[in-house]
Design an enzyme around this catalytic site. Structure first.
Site, PDB file in Angstrom:
ATOM      1  N   ASN A  13       2.119   9.232   3.352  1.00 57.91           N
ATOM      2  CA  ASN A  13       2.367   8.634   4.676  1.00 57.91           C
ATOM      3  C   ASN A  13       2.862   9.684   5.670  1.00 57.91           C
ATOM      4  O   ASN A  13       2.515   9.637   6.845  1.00 57.91           O
ATOM      5  CB  ASN A  13       3.366   7.473   4.569  1.00 57.91           C
ATOM      6  CG  ASN A  13       2.690   6.217   4.070  1.00 57.91           C
ATOM      7  OD1 ASN A  13       1.976   5.552   4.814  1.00 57.91           O
ATOM      8  ND2 ASN A  13       2.863   5.912   2.786  1.00 57.91           N
ATOM      9  N   HIS A 108       7.464  -0.625   3.941  1.00 55.03           N
ATOM     10  CA  HIS A 108       7.663  -1.127   2.580  1.00 55.03           C
ATOM     11  C   HIS A 108       6.359  -1.759   2.071  1.00 55.03           C
ATOM     12  O   HIS A 108       5.731  -2.543   2.798  1.00 55.03           O
ATOM     13  CB  HIS A 108       8.801  -2.153   2.559  1.00 55.03           C
ATOM     14  CG  HIS A 108       9.124  -2.584   1.168  1.00 55.03           C
ATOM     15  ND1 HIS A 108       9.879  -1.823   0.312  1.00 55.03           N
ATOM     16  CD2 HIS A 108       8.747  -3.678   0.470  1.00 55.03           C
ATOM     17  CE1 HIS A 108       9.962  -2.434  -0.861  1.00 55.03           C
ATOM     18  NE2 HIS A 108       9.284  -3.564  -0.792  1.00 55.03           N
TER      19      HIS A 108
HETATM   20  C1  GAR Z   1       4.837   4.004   0.114  1.00 50.72           C
HETATM   21  O1  GAR Z   1       3.997   3.072  -0.526  1.00 50.72           O
HETATM   22  C2  GAR Z   1       5.980   3.294   0.819  1.00 50.72           C
HETATM   23  O2  GAR Z   1       5.617   2.042   1.328  1.00 50.72           O
HETATM   24  C3  GAR Z   1       6.967   3.151  -0.322  1.00 50.72           C
HETATM   25  O3  GAR Z   1       6.899   4.376  -0.976  1.00 50.72           O
HETATM   26  C4  GAR Z   1       5.549   4.870  -0.910  1.00 50.72           C
HETATM   27  C5  GAR Z   1       5.597   6.304  -0.502  1.00 50.72           C
HETATM   28  O4  GAR Z   1       4.319   6.904  -0.632  1.00 50.72           O
HETATM   29  N1  GAR Z   1       8.297   2.859   0.157  1.00 50.72           N
HETATM   30  C6  GAR Z   1       9.149   2.082  -0.501  1.00 50.72           C
HETATM   31  O5  GAR Z   1       8.909   1.570  -1.579  1.00 50.72           O
HETATM   32  C7  GAR Z   1      10.461   1.855   0.203  1.00 50.72           C
HETATM   33  N2  GAR Z   1      11.235   0.854  -0.436  1.00 50.72           N
HETATM   34  P1  GAR Z   1       4.044   8.330  -0.010  1.00 50.72           P
HETATM   35  O6  GAR Z   1       5.184   9.247  -0.486  1.00 50.72           O
HETATM   36  O7  GAR Z   1       2.730   8.753  -0.586  1.00 50.72           O
HETATM   37  O8  GAR Z   1       4.038   8.207   1.465  1.00 50.72           O
END
Ligand code: GAR
Length: 203
Positions: A13, A108
């Protein structure tokens, strides 16, 4: 508006947001990445993308307040006005919440209030629900609570694997989060969060 991204892990992200800034889809100024895990892949991404980054791990000697005071000093030095959490796995405490009221937003991977916590996609998958999705919300002192800015639902396909669901959730996040960051900044919603009207889309 100068903003910082907070992340703890892979950073897909983070990368999607950086690309949106480069394409001027996000007009705010991305000042830096803050990461709480020295070995997180997101730090590599920041190096490759040329984004300034700060890594500060919380040790057992730190209280939460001491740790956040050190983060706050970095944010002040960088003139940060908005904090964008993108896979940041620590709970935000009083020091940062008081310094950035309505100016910390989180992504989230579930339709909150369903499946809060660190493994929301897996929890939804194991619960065999027929739909899940993503939520973007303002951070308050709860865990994955706070006023909802935007939600989008995703139907879980019959016999879909966990890997497929994860892939589709992440694709949706990469597409949607940059758009919501931009609108939250330019609409100035952070100035009057009571007026934020939650939007829920279904695809
Ligand atoms: C994402 O899916 C985000 O929504 C989640 O962590 C992932 C990070 O992915 N966040 C949570 O669970 C917050 N409670 P990334 O490091 O590849 O962006």
């Amino acid at each position: 508006m100068r903003f910082a991204i907070f992340a703890s892990g892979n950073g897909s992200n983070f990368q999607a947001i950086v690309e949106s800034v480069q394409q001027q889809m996000i007009t705010g100024e991305l000042a830096c990445l803050f990461c709480d895990q020295a070995t997180a892949y997101v730090v590599e991404r920041a190096k490759q993308l040329g984004i300034p980054y700060y890594v500060l791990e919380k040790t057992t000697q730190h209280t939460k307040s001491e740790y956040e005071s050190q983060i706050l000093a970095i944010l002040k030095q960088e003139d940060i006005e908005l904090i964008v959490l993108a896979g940041y796995m620590k709970i935000i405490g009083t020091i940062l919440l008081e310094a950035y009221p309505n100016r910390i937003i989180n992504l989230h991977p579930s339709l909150l209030p369903l499946f809060p916590g660190k493994q929301a996609i897996l929890d939804a998958f194991n619960a065999r629900v027929s739909e899940t999705g993503i939520t973007i919300h303002v951070v308050d002192d709860g865990v994955d609570t706070g006023p909802i800015i935007y939600q989008e639902a995703l139907t879980i396909k019959k016999n879909e694997s966990l890997e497929s669901l994860e892939r589709r959730i992440h694709q949706l996040e990469h597409q949607i989060y940059p758009q919501i960051i931009q609108s939250y900044m330019i609409k100035g919603e952070h100035k009057n969060v009571e007026k934020v009207s939650p939007i829920k889309c279904v695809r």
